[in-house]
Motif scaffolding. Structure first.
Motif, PDB file in Angstrom:
ATOM      1  N   ASP A  10       3.705   3.260  -3.703  1.00 40.45           N
ATOM      2  CA  ASP A  10       4.187   1.878  -3.712  1.00 40.45           C
ATOM      3  C   ASP A  10       4.398   1.490  -5.173  1.00 40.45           C
ATOM      4  O   ASP A  10       3.437   1.394  -5.938  1.00 40.45           O
ATOM      5  N   ILE A  11       5.645   1.277  -5.575  1.00 41.29           N
ATOM      6  CA  ILE A  11       5.968   1.021  -6.980  1.00 41.29           C
ATOM      7  C   ILE A  11       5.669  -0.440  -7.328  1.00 41.29           C
ATOM      8  O   ILE A  11       6.151  -1.356  -6.672  1.00 41.29           O
ATOM      9  N   ARG A  12       4.897  -0.621  -8.385  1.00 44.75           N
ATOM     10  CA  ARG A  12       4.582  -1.989  -8.853  1.00 44.75           C
ATOM     11  C   ARG A  12       5.367  -2.344 -10.107  1.00 44.75           C
ATOM     12  O   ARG A  12       5.776  -3.489 -10.294  1.00 44.75           O
ATOM     13  N   SER A 107      12.961   0.552  -7.257  1.00 45.23           N
ATOM     14  CA  SER A 107      12.830   0.577  -5.805  1.00 45.23           C
ATOM     15  C   SER A 107      11.430   0.130  -5.414  1.00 45.23           C
ATOM     16  O   SER A 107      10.574  -0.079  -6.269  1.00 45.23           O
ATOM     17  N   GLY A 108      11.206   0.006  -4.127  1.00 40.17           N
ATOM     18  CA  GLY A 108       9.891  -0.391  -3.647  1.00 40.17           C
ATOM     19  C   GLY A 108       8.931   0.770  -3.513  1.00 40.17           C
ATOM     20  O   GLY A 108       7.715   0.590  -3.660  1.00 40.17           O
ATOM     21  N   GLU A 109       9.464   1.980  -3.235  1.00 35.46           N
ATOM     22  CA  GLU A 109       8.621   3.154  -3.051  1.00 35.46           C
ATOM     23  C   GLU A 109       9.322   4.376  -3.626  1.00 35.46           C
ATOM     24  O   GLU A 109      10.541   4.374  -3.833  1.00 35.46           O
ATOM     25  N   VAL A 110       8.531   5.423  -3.861  1.00 37.80           N
ATOM     26  CA  VAL A 110       9.081   6.696  -4.269  1.00 37.80           C
ATOM     27  C   VAL A 110       8.179   7.799  -3.730  1.00 37.80           C
ATOM     28  O   VAL A 110       6.967   7.595  -3.572  1.00 37.80           O
ATOM     29  N   ILE A 320      10.465  -3.853 -15.233  1.00 36.66           N
ATOM     30  CA  ILE A 320      10.851  -4.618 -14.041  1.00 36.66           C
ATOM     31  C   ILE A 320       9.619  -4.888 -13.173  1.00 36.66           C
ATOM     32  O   ILE A 320       8.874  -3.967 -12.822  1.00 36.66           O
ATOM     33  N   ASP A 321       9.422  -6.149 -12.828  1.00 37.19           N
ATOM     34  CA  ASP A 321       8.419  -6.534 -11.836  1.00 37.19           C
ATOM     35  C   ASP A 321       9.024  -6.271 -10.472  1.00 37.19           C
ATOM     36  O   ASP A 321       9.891  -7.012 -10.002  1.00 37.19           O
ATOM     37  N   THR A 322       8.584  -5.212  -9.811  1.00 36.69           N
ATOM     38  CA  THR A 322       9.229  -4.823  -8.554  1.00 36.69           C
ATOM     39  C   THR A 322       8.944  -5.778  -7.409  1.00 36.69           C
ATOM     40  O   THR A 322       9.591  -5.687  -6.363  1.00 36.69           O
ATOM     41  N   GLU A 323       8.019  -6.687  -7.590  1.00 36.72           N
ATOM     42  CA  GLU A 323       7.797  -7.713  -6.561  1.00 36.72           C
ATOM     43  C   GLU A 323       8.978  -8.665  -6.457  1.00 36.72           C
ATOM     44  O   GLU A 323       9.074  -9.440  -5.513  1.00 36.72           O
ATOM     45  N   THR A 324       9.890  -8.609  -7.458  1.00 41.53           N
ATOM     46  CA  THR A 324      11.075  -9.467  -7.431  1.00 41.53           C
ATOM     47  C   THR A 324      12.279  -8.791  -6.775  1.00 41.53           C
ATOM     48  O   THR A 324      13.353  -9.376  -6.694  1.00 41.53           O
ATOM     49  N   LEU A 325      12.103  -7.536  -6.323  1.00 37.71           N
ATOM     50  CA  LEU A 325      13.187  -6.867  -5.623  1.00 37.71           C
ATOM     51  C   LEU A 325      13.519  -7.583  -4.324  1.00 37.71           C
ATOM     52  O   LEU A 325      12.630  -8.072  -3.621  1.00 37.71           O
ATOM     53  N   ALA A 326      14.802  -7.607  -3.992  1.00 38.77           N
ATOM     54  CA  ALA A 326      15.205  -8.213  -2.731  1.00 38.77           C
ATOM     55  C   ALA A 326      14.656  -7.405  -1.571  1.00 38.77           C
ATOM     56  O   ALA A 326      14.604  -6.183  -1.623  1.00 38.77           O
ATOM     57  N   GLY A 327      14.254  -8.090  -0.497  1.00 38.13           N
ATOM     58  CA  GLY A 327      13.687  -7.405   0.646  1.00 38.13           C
ATOM     59  C   GLY A 327      14.721  -6.637   1.442  1.00 38.13           C
ATOM     60  O   GLY A 327      15.908  -6.806   1.296  1.00 38.13           O
TER      61      GLY A 327
END
Length: 327
Positions: A10-12, A107-110, A320-327
């Protein structure tokens, strides 16, 4: 489901490296699209394959520039996977050994092979993690040539450029005990350079520094690539000194043979480090409290920050704060 030797993360945090810009803009040749950049990745293990024993769900881990190699050649056996004879697999934009195209950290995950996942030292607080993220590229890129040169107390090290790579190099070399001098075009970043651990900071725009400090250095770390007077910088090296080039510009480096012949000077190329050394670098930085100095950004700011990176307007690495990625 992952392969038996895979780790799902889970990418943070995801750092922006100038390499991402080169790739996206086709400056290193045609890229494989769709492209998901990012090879500075920090996050938490979500799932592990059946053969994985070194990582567990919940571990805080990192992923750098590579996600696989053959594991059999001499370079891989020596822990220098970056020089894999069969081809190391970059974290994104490349075909892996399963025939799939790798996708990076924006991305959200890798999912990454377990041997290419490194442990984030527990000496870092969670609040440090954004600053730790660029160490997965900028940290190992500068640590490797410093270690290879045997930098330690009293070593005279020059760092060309106080940018995303250079500022980390100054911090690491200083922690190793070196006497560090920053070379930058102007004095604009002098206060920062000294705060990062440099003992001296020289602006090069008037050229006098090349005469004043001739023959004064054992190692010079060139973090800016091309577009600088390499012959003048080589003149700063003492007998047997080395200029280590870690930048990767799209154009060629130009140097006179006489700059090398005199005083047995050398130019050495350097390309990140292997996985054992990457872990060693993280442990060293954790022990000395070293992080990159970063600007945390939203995912929607990436394009703007690409331009800022190119223009040298970021102090000193964007994450990049990945919590700001679009869902």
């Amino acid at each position: 489901m992952p392969w038996p030797d895979d780790v799902r993360i889970d990418i943070r945090w995801a750092g922006i490296c100038h390499s991402d810009i080169h790739m996206k803009r086709g400056e290193w040749g045609e890229a494989l699209f769709p492209l998901t950049p990012g090879h500075e990745i920090l996050g938490t293990v979500l799932e592990v394959g059946s053969d994985v024993s070194d990582h567990q769900v919940g571990d805080v881990v990192g992923v750098g520039c590579l996600v696989d190699s053959c594991g059999e050649c001499a370079a891989c056996q020596d822990g220098e996977e970056q020089y894999c004879a069969k081809g190391a697999v970059p974290t994104y934009g490349a075909e892996d050994y399963h025939g799939e195209i790798t996708k990076g950290g924006y991305s959200g995950e890798v999912v990454v092979r377990d041997d290419f996942v490194v442990r984030i030292p527990e000496t870092y607080a969670e609040s440090d993690h954004a600053g730790v993220t660029p160490l997965l590229c900028a940290g190992i890129t500068t640590y490797h040539p410093l270690k290879e040169a045997g930098v330690g107390p009293g070593t005279r090290v020059g760092v060309i450029g106080l940018g995303g790579l250079g500022h980390v190099g100054v911090k690491i070399a200083s922690a190793m005990g070196a006497d560090v001098t920053v070379f930058s075009r102007t004095d604009a970043k002098k206060e920062d350079g000294l705060a990062f651990g440099a003992k001296d900071y020289r602006a090069t725009e008037d050229g006098s520094v090349f005469e004043e400090l001739a023959g004064s250095f054992d190692l010079i770390l060139n973090t800016v690539g091309s577009g600088i007077p390499l012959d003048s910088y080589l003149g700063l090296l003492d007998r047997g000194g080395v200029l280590a080039n870690v930048g990767a510009p799209e154009d060629s480096l130009k140097v006179s043979a006489f700059s090398l012949i005199g005083n047995r000077r050398a130019i050495r190329g350097s390309m990140i480090g292997g996985l054992p050394e990457t872990q060693e670098m993280l442990d060293f930085c954790g022990e000395h409290g070293i992080t990159a100095t970063v600007e945390v950004i939203d995912a929607g700011q990436v394009d703007d920050y690409y331009d800022k990176v190119v223009d040298g307007q970021v102090r000193y690495r964007a994450v990049i704060d990945t919590e700001t990625l679009a869902g």
